[in-house]
Every structure is written in structure tokens, then in C-alpha cells.
Design a protein around this motif. Structure first.
Motif, PDB file in Angstrom:
ATOM      1  N   ALA A  27      31.775  -5.575 -49.083  1.00  0.00           N
ATOM      2  CA  ALA A  27      32.514  -6.828 -48.987  1.00  0.00           C
ATOM      3  C   ALA A  27      32.214  -7.528 -47.660  1.00  0.00           C
ATOM      4  CB  ALA A  27      34.012  -6.565 -49.110  1.00  0.00           C
ATOM      5  N   ARG A  28      32.143  -6.730 -46.600  1.00  0.00           N
ATOM      6  CA  ARG A  28      31.881  -7.296 -45.269  1.00  0.00           C
ATOM      7  C   ARG A  28      30.506  -7.976 -45.245  1.00  0.00           C
ATOM      8  NH1 ARG A  28      33.552  -3.028 -42.478  1.00  0.00           N
ATOM      9  NH2 ARG A  28      31.499  -2.092 -42.338  1.00  0.00           N
ATOM     10  N   ASN A  29      29.536  -7.324 -45.885  1.00  0.00           N
ATOM     11  CA  ASN A  29      28.186  -7.891 -45.886  1.00  0.00           C
ATOM     12  C   ASN A  29      28.101  -9.181 -46.703  1.00  0.00           C
ATOM     13  OD1 ASN A  29      27.243  -5.832 -44.261  1.00  0.00           O
ATOM     14  ND2 ASN A  29      26.642  -4.552 -45.997  1.00  0.00           N
ATOM     15  N   LEU A  30      28.960  -9.296 -47.705  1.00  0.00           N
ATOM     16  CA  LEU A  30      28.949 -10.507 -48.530  1.00  0.00           C
ATOM     17  C   LEU A  30      29.804 -11.624 -47.930  1.00  0.00           C
ATOM     18  CD1 LEU A  30      29.277  -9.101 -52.186  1.00  0.00           C
ATOM     19  CD2 LEU A  30      27.200  -9.898 -51.029  1.00  0.00           C
ATOM     20  N   ARG A  31      30.715 -11.234 -47.060  1.00  0.00           N
ATOM     21  CA  ARG A  31      31.725 -12.182 -46.578  1.00  0.00           C
ATOM     22  C   ARG A  31      31.169 -13.501 -46.038  1.00  0.00           C
ATOM     23  NH1 ARG A  31      35.459  -9.000 -43.518  1.00  0.00           N
ATOM     24  NH2 ARG A  31      35.965  -8.246 -45.602  1.00  0.00           N
ATOM     25  N   PRO A  32      30.043 -13.477 -45.301  1.00  0.00           N
ATOM     26  CA  PRO A  32      29.526 -14.763 -44.787  1.00  0.00           C
ATOM     27  C   PRO A  32      29.419 -15.839 -45.861  1.00  0.00           C
ATOM     28  CG  PRO A  32      28.274 -12.955 -43.870  1.00  0.00           C
ATOM     29  CD  PRO A  32      29.222 -12.354 -44.861  1.00  0.00           C
ATOM     30  N   MET A  33      29.241 -15.426 -47.106  1.00  0.00           N
ATOM     31  CA  MET A  33      29.114 -16.411 -48.180  1.00  0.00           C
ATOM     32  C   MET A  33      30.349 -17.298 -48.284  1.00  0.00           C
ATOM     33  SD  MET A  33      27.273 -14.227 -51.208  1.00  0.00           S
ATOM     34  CE  MET A  33      26.620 -15.567 -52.197  1.00  0.00           C
ATOM     35  N   THR A  34      31.501 -16.736 -47.949  1.00  0.00           N
ATOM     36  CA  THR A  34      32.728 -17.529 -48.057  1.00  0.00           C
ATOM     37  C   THR A  34      32.758 -18.626 -46.999  1.00  0.00           C
ATOM     38  OG1 THR A  34      33.943 -16.050 -46.585  1.00  0.00           O
ATOM     39  CG2 THR A  34      34.056 -15.573 -48.945  1.00  0.00           C
ATOM     40  N   GLU A  35      31.904 -18.477 -45.974  1.00  0.00           N
ATOM     41  CA  GLU A  35      31.824 -19.533 -44.958  1.00  0.00           C
ATOM     42  C   GLU A  35      30.498 -20.260 -45.023  1.00  0.00           C
ATOM     43  OE1 GLU A  35      32.605 -17.053 -41.630  1.00  0.00           O
ATOM     44  OE2 GLU A  35      34.467 -16.464 -42.629  1.00  0.00           O
ATOM     45  N   ASP A  36      29.888 -20.171 -46.200  1.00  0.00           N
ATOM     46  CA  ASP A  36      28.655 -20.911 -46.413  1.00  0.00           C
ATOM     47  C   ASP A  36      27.499 -20.400 -45.557  1.00  0.00           C
ATOM     48  OD1 ASP A  36      27.651 -22.693 -48.119  1.00  0.00           O
ATOM     49  OD2 ASP A  36      27.948 -24.460 -46.849  1.00  0.00           O
ATOM     50  N   PRO A  88      24.590 -14.076 -46.575  1.00  0.00           N
ATOM     51  CA  PRO A  88      25.144 -12.725 -46.488  1.00  0.00           C
ATOM     52  C   PRO A  88      24.067 -11.726 -46.047  1.00  0.00           C
ATOM     53  CG  PRO A  88      24.617 -13.217 -48.747  1.00  0.00           C
ATOM     54  CD  PRO A  88      24.302 -14.451 -47.957  1.00  0.00           C
ATOM     55  N   ILE A  89      24.458 -10.489 -45.817  1.00  0.00           N
ATOM     56  CA  ILE A  89      23.506  -9.451 -45.444  1.00  0.00           C
ATOM     57  C   ILE A  89      23.079  -8.719 -46.716  1.00  0.00           C
ATOM     58  CG2 ILE A  89      23.234  -7.291 -44.161  1.00  0.00           C
ATOM     59  CD1 ILE A  89      25.462  -8.436 -42.264  1.00  0.00           C
ATOM     60  N   ASP A  90      21.770  -8.629 -46.934  1.00  0.00           N
ATOM     61  CA  ASP A  90      21.286  -7.934 -48.123  1.00  0.00           C
ATOM     62  C   ASP A  90      21.525  -6.430 -47.999  1.00  0.00           C
ATOM     63  OD1 ASP A  90      20.503 -10.341 -49.134  1.00  0.00           O
ATOM     64  OD2 ASP A  90      18.414 -10.151 -48.488  1.00  0.00           O
ATOM     65  N   MET A  91      21.662  -5.762 -49.164  1.00  0.00           N
ATOM     66  CA  MET A  91      22.032  -4.341 -49.135  1.00  0.00           C
ATOM     67  C   MET A  91      21.199  -3.505 -50.085  1.00  0.00           C
ATOM     68  SD  MET A  91      26.104  -4.784 -49.447  1.00  0.00           S
ATOM     69  CE  MET A  91      26.120  -6.536 -49.790  1.00  0.00           C
ATOM     70  N   LEU A  92      21.085  -2.247 -49.724  1.00  0.00           N
ATOM     71  CA  LEU A  92      20.557  -1.245 -50.649  1.00  0.00           C
ATOM     72  C   LEU A  92      21.615  -0.172 -50.813  1.00  0.00           C
ATOM     73  CD1 LEU A  92      18.312   0.264 -52.251  1.00  0.00           C
ATOM     74  CD2 LEU A  92      17.719   1.374 -50.113  1.00  0.00           C
ATOM     75  N   ILE A  93      22.084  -0.018 -52.049  1.00  0.00           N
ATOM     76  CA  ILE A  93      23.045   1.043 -52.326  1.00  0.00           C
ATOM     77  C   ILE A  93      22.272   2.183 -52.961  1.00  0.00           C
ATOM     78  CG2 ILE A  93      25.084   1.672 -53.655  1.00  0.00           C
ATOM     79  CD1 ILE A  93      25.953  -1.203 -53.596  1.00  0.00           C
ATOM     80  N   TYR A  94      22.357   3.374 -52.366  1.00  0.00           N
ATOM     81  CA  TYR A  94      21.599   4.473 -52.952  1.00  0.00           C
ATOM     82  C   TYR A  94      22.433   5.738 -53.050  1.00  0.00           C
ATOM     83  CZ  TYR A  94      20.985   6.335 -48.219  1.00  0.00           C
ATOM     84  OH  TYR A  94      21.202   6.850 -46.977  1.00  0.00           O
ATOM     85  N   GLY A  95      22.028   6.619 -53.937  1.00  0.00           N
ATOM     86  CA  GLY A  95      22.736   7.876 -54.150  1.00  0.00           C
ATOM     87  C   GLY A  95      22.436   8.395 -55.540  1.00  0.00           C
ATOM     88  N   PRO A  96      22.836   9.643 -55.823  1.00  0.00           N
ATOM     89  CA  PRO A  96      22.542  10.254 -57.126  1.00  0.00           C
ATOM     90  C   PRO A  96      23.246   9.541 -58.283  1.00  0.00           C
ATOM     91  CG  PRO A  96      23.715  11.789 -55.669  1.00  0.00           C
ATOM     92  CD  PRO A  96      23.526  10.530 -54.907  1.00  0.00           C
ATOM     93  N   PRO A  97      22.864   9.848 -59.515  1.00  0.00           N
ATOM     94  CA  PRO A  97      23.490   9.211 -60.680  1.00  0.00           C
ATOM     95  C   PRO A  97      24.990   9.509 -60.749  1.00  0.00           C
ATOM     96  CG  PRO A  97      21.552  10.477 -61.334  1.00  0.00           C
ATOM     97  CD  PRO A  97      21.824  10.804 -59.905  1.00  0.00           C
ATOM     98  N   GLU A 114      35.375  -9.290 -57.103  1.00  0.00           N
ATOM     99  CA  GLU A 114      36.382  -9.572 -56.085  1.00  0.00           C
ATOM    100  C   GLU A 114      36.043 -10.857 -55.328  1.00  0.00           C
ATOM    101  OE1 GLU A 114      38.619  -6.011 -53.709  1.00  0.00           O
ATOM    102  OE2 GLU A 114      36.611  -6.555 -53.061  1.00  0.00           O
ATOM    103  N   LEU A 115      34.778 -10.962 -54.952  1.00  0.00           N
ATOM    104  CA  LEU A 115      34.308 -12.143 -54.231  1.00  0.00           C
ATOM    105  C   LEU A 115      34.475 -13.395 -55.083  1.00  0.00           C
ATOM    106  CD1 LEU A 115      32.645 -13.116 -51.631  1.00  0.00           C
ATOM    107  CD2 LEU A 115      30.682 -13.090 -53.180  1.00  0.00           C
ATOM    108  N   LYS A 116      34.139 -13.261 -56.371  1.00  0.00           N
ATOM    109  CA  LYS A 116      34.215 -14.423 -57.263  1.00  0.00           C
ATOM    110  C   LYS A 116      35.647 -14.905 -57.445  1.00  0.00           C
ATOM    111  CE  LYS A 116      31.242 -14.149 -60.970  1.00  0.00           C
ATOM    112  NZ  LYS A 116      30.497 -13.340 -61.985  1.00  0.00           N
ATOM    113  N   SER A 117      36.600 -13.990 -57.250  1.00  0.00           N
ATOM    114  CA  SER A 117      37.996 -14.410 -57.385  1.00  0.00           C
ATOM    115  C   SER A 117      38.444 -15.196 -56.150  1.00  0.00           C
ATOM    116  CB  SER A 117      38.903 -13.200 -57.596  1.00  0.00           C
ATOM    117  OG  SER A 117      39.004 -12.453 -56.403  1.00  0.00           O
ATOM    118  N   LYS A 118      37.674 -15.045 -55.067  1.00  0.00           N
ATOM    119  CA  LYS A 118      38.070 -15.707 -53.815  1.00  0.00           C
ATOM    120  C   LYS A 118      37.338 -17.021 -53.570  1.00  0.00           C
ATOM    121  CE  LYS A 118      39.147 -11.505 -51.282  1.00  0.00           C
ATOM    122  NZ  LYS A 118      38.193 -10.495 -50.842  1.00  0.00           N
ATOM    123  N   MET A 119      36.174 -17.154 -54.193  1.00  0.00           N
ATOM    124  CA  MET A 119      35.403 -18.371 -53.938  1.00  0.00           C
ATOM    125  C   MET A 119      34.583 -18.727 -55.167  1.00  0.00           C
ATOM    126  SD  MET A 119      32.129 -16.960 -51.747  1.00  0.00           S
ATOM    127  CE  MET A 119      31.163 -18.457 -51.944  1.00  0.00           C
TER     128      MET A 119
END
Length: 337
Positions: free
Chosen positions: A35-44, A47-56, A70-75
Motif C-alpha cells: 500500500a505504501r508503495n502505491l500511495r503516491p498514486m493518490t497524490e498524482d 508509485p514504486i514498482d514491486m516484485l512480490i515473490y515466494g512459494p506457491p 483497497e486503493l480503488k476504493s480510495k481513489m
DNA sequence: AGTCCACTGGAACTTGAGGAAT
DNA sequence: ATTCCTCAAGTTCCAGTGGACT
């Protein structure tokens, strides 16, 4: 939907692994980080790009979708999701993310045109792009194009953190700012918690005991998807038999069914050559590369080169179908347990 | 501690399919 | 109809590495 009174199941959808719960278990710091990495989008801001990794089965995809909702509900924002296992090429990936489909399947539209259409779609509304199974992408141009897009945030999902290894330095440096977020296997208690919440919304509460959920969780071995599938299978089976409660015996059977089903579905993803390698390892146990390749060539007429087989095996390892231990000459491969 | 070489993975190259351009 | 171009998949080549063996 169903006018009959069900004995066990109240809402079957809740029991599927794809169901997006309204809160996520035991992943609070990860949720906040995304959420923190996406947050800049709410201020135009970008955002910070991410890689989520881990086992299945560790909640990577669910969490990404969850935070994006969650983000879409806010903006005002859009999202695009593409799974690169079934869509590997540049064309397919961008095509999949368009909502207006062109004439199916290909009408001569060039890849450039499709990218252009996507750019247009994204221009007026900030968009989060979720690229699932990003390790399936072979063409580094795709990641380059995706990371270059304005007005978008990029969430890549993969099994291991080293997905950019084979990309060229231009793309790697472009992606060097990508924040890596590690999703570890769930503990037994965490899976129990996940199952409890699904029971709450999907099942008649007293139809399955805490102790039974714990048995399912133990067998799931860190993979929430296996746990959920076991629970659903058990519930469906009880329902079919007209039982009020899920018995231990049914639990036991369902766990087996769902484990072998996951194994089969990961095997179904293997190509002919990978299956041959799998069978060789199944038969012989731990082996070194040279011997594997030799047996492989004996068993198959149109054998691929050693390099290609090694690439295939790297993939199998990333998907936890096989395991390796040691390094260099001492390296041995075996089926994953 | 020195040599050997099996194994790894990056990079450049080849092949074949299929669309685009002429 | 043909030539050209693009893309994905696979192969060939090779340098680096660190176990195995002496």
C-alpha cells in the motif's frame, strides 16, 4: 442460487482459493508495504514498482489484488491483471490487459498497435498492472515497456526473486528500483486462521471442528491453496453424502485428493521433455545432471539440447517440482517432496 | 595446492512460423 | 506471389567456478 437447504455449505464461493476475502490473515506488514508503495498514486505521483515473490499458496496474488481493490476504493484508479503462464509473448500480455478485445484471435494487429491501444487506455486513468507468474516472461522488452508506461504502477509476482537475471542490463537498471517483497510459507496456525475465516463465511459453523482444521492445515504444508482446496473438497463430499458434519475420515481423504490434485496440476504444466526428466528422477532418486541428460536422451527420440533441458529444469525448480542440493560438480537433482 | 573437468549460465546465433509490405 | 520482417524457441559456443581427485 440454491433454494435447497444445504447441510454443510452455506456459500461455496468463499471456499475457493480465488475468493478474495475482506481481510487477509498474517500479512499485515506486507500489506502495508504494498500500500505504501502505491500511495503516491493518490497524490498524482508515480508509485514504486514491486516484485512480490515466494512459494506457491502464500497469498501473493490475493494480497496484490486485495491492496489494489483497497486503493480503488480510495481513489479513481483502474487495474489490469495478466497471468504470464498462459500469456507469454509481448503481444499476448498487452492484448490480455486491454478490456475491449479486438477480433479474435489475431486479426493482423501488430504488437506495436496493441501497446499503443494500452497506452491510450491508461492515459486518462491511473492503472495498477499486476503481472502474475512474471518469471514466465522470456522477452525482456515486455518488462521494459511495462516499466516505461506513464500513469501506471507495476506489481510483478513470481516464485523466486531472481526473475530479472536473464534480462539485459538496460532492463535490469530500469527495474533496479523495484521493491522486492518476500512472502514466506504460512505456519500451521496461520493456515488454521485462514480456514477458520472461510468456515465462518462459507460453512455451517459447527460442521467442522478446530481440531479438524488443524489437521488440514498441517497437511497443507505452508500452502494455503492446498488447505482451502482440502476444506472445500471435504465439505462438498459431506454435502453429497448428506452428512451434517464433516467426519475425520472425509478430511483425511480430501487432504489426499487435494494434494495429489495440486501435484497433478503442476505436472500438467510440464512439457513432454520436462515430464521425461520428472519420470527419470521419480525412478532413480537423486541424480547429477550428466546422468539425467544421458537417460533423457535414451528415452526420447527428438531430444533437446542439454542447455535447453537445463533451462526447463530451472523452471521446474522455480515451481518446486524438483529440488537441487550442492553446487557445481556436486549438484544433485531430485523430485521436490 | 594443483590440475582437471563437470556443470552452470550468459550471449550470440539459427530456425521456422506467420504476418506485413510490395 | 514474393520478399521482408518479427517473434518465439531452441542451439551452439564459451568463460567462469569450485568439487573431485591426485
Amino acid at each position: 442460487m440454491n433454494s435447497f437447504r444445504n447441510s454443510v455449505i452455506e456459500d461455496a464461493r468463499v471456499l475457493t482459493a480465488d475468493y478474495l476475502p475482506n481481510e487477509m490473515v498474517a500479512r499485515d506488514s506486507e500489506r502495508q508495504e504494498i500500500a505504501r508503495n502505491l500511495r503516491p498514486m493518490t497524490e498524482d505521483q508515480p508509485p514504486i514498482d514491486m516484485l512480490i515473490y515466494g512459494p506457491p499458496g502464500t497469498g501473493k496474488t490475493s494480497m496484490a489484488r486485495y491492496v489494489v481493490e483497497e486503493l480503488k476504493s480510495k481513489m479513481f484508479a483502474n487495474s489490469a491483471y495478466v497471468n504470464c503462464f498462459s500469456h507469454k509473448s509481448k503481444f499476448e500480455i498487452f492484448y490480455e490487459m486491454l478490456d475491449k478485445k479486438l477480433t479474435v484471435p489475431r486479426d493482423g494487429t501488430s504488437t506495436e498497435k496493441v501497446i499503443q491501444l494500452f497506452r491510450e487506455k491508461v492515459r486518462d486513468s491511473p492503472t495498477v498492472i499486476i503481472v502474475d507468474e512474471a518469471d514466465q516472461v522470456v522477452d525482456d522488452e515486455v518488462m521494459f515497456e511495462l516499466s516505461k508506461l506513464n500513469n501506471t504502477g507495476l506489481i510483478m509476482i513470481a516464485n523466486d526473486s531472481n526473475v530479472f537475471g536473464h534480462f539485459d542490463s538496460r532492463v535490469r537498471s530500469r527495474l533496479s528500483g523495484v521493491r522486492k517483497i518476500h512472502f514466506r510459507s504460512y505456519s500451521v496456525d496461520q493456515i488454521v486462521e485462514i480456514l477458520k475465516r472461510r468456515r465462518e463465511h462459507g460453512l455451517r459453523t459447527d460442521s467442522v471442528s478446530d481440531k479438524q482444521l488443524k489437521a488440514i492445515a498441517k497437511a497443507a504444508d505452508g500452502d494455503a491453496r492446498v488447505g482451502l482446496n482440502s476444506l472445500r473438497t471435504a465439505a462438498q463430499e459431506s454435502e453429497k453424502q448428506g452428512n451434517e458434519n464433516i467426519t475425520d475420515k472425509i478430511i483425511e481423504q480430501s487432504v489426499e485428493v487435494s494434494k495429489s490434485r495440486t501435484r497433478i496440476s503442476s505436472l500438467e504444466r510440464l512439457n513432454k521433455h520436462q515430464k521425461t526428466v520428472y519420470e527419470i528422477l521419480e525412478e532413480n532418486g537423486r541424480m547429477k545432471m550428466g546422468n539425467i541428460y544421458q537417460s533423457y536422451c535414451e528415452q526420447i527420440d527428438d531430444n533437446k539440447s542439454k542447455r535447453t533441458i537445463r533451462r526447463y529444469m530451472n523452471k521446474m525448480e522455480a515451481y518446486e517440482v524438483i529440488d537441487s542440493e550442492g553446487a557445481k560438480k556436486a549438484k544433485r537433482y531430485a523430485l521436490a517432496d
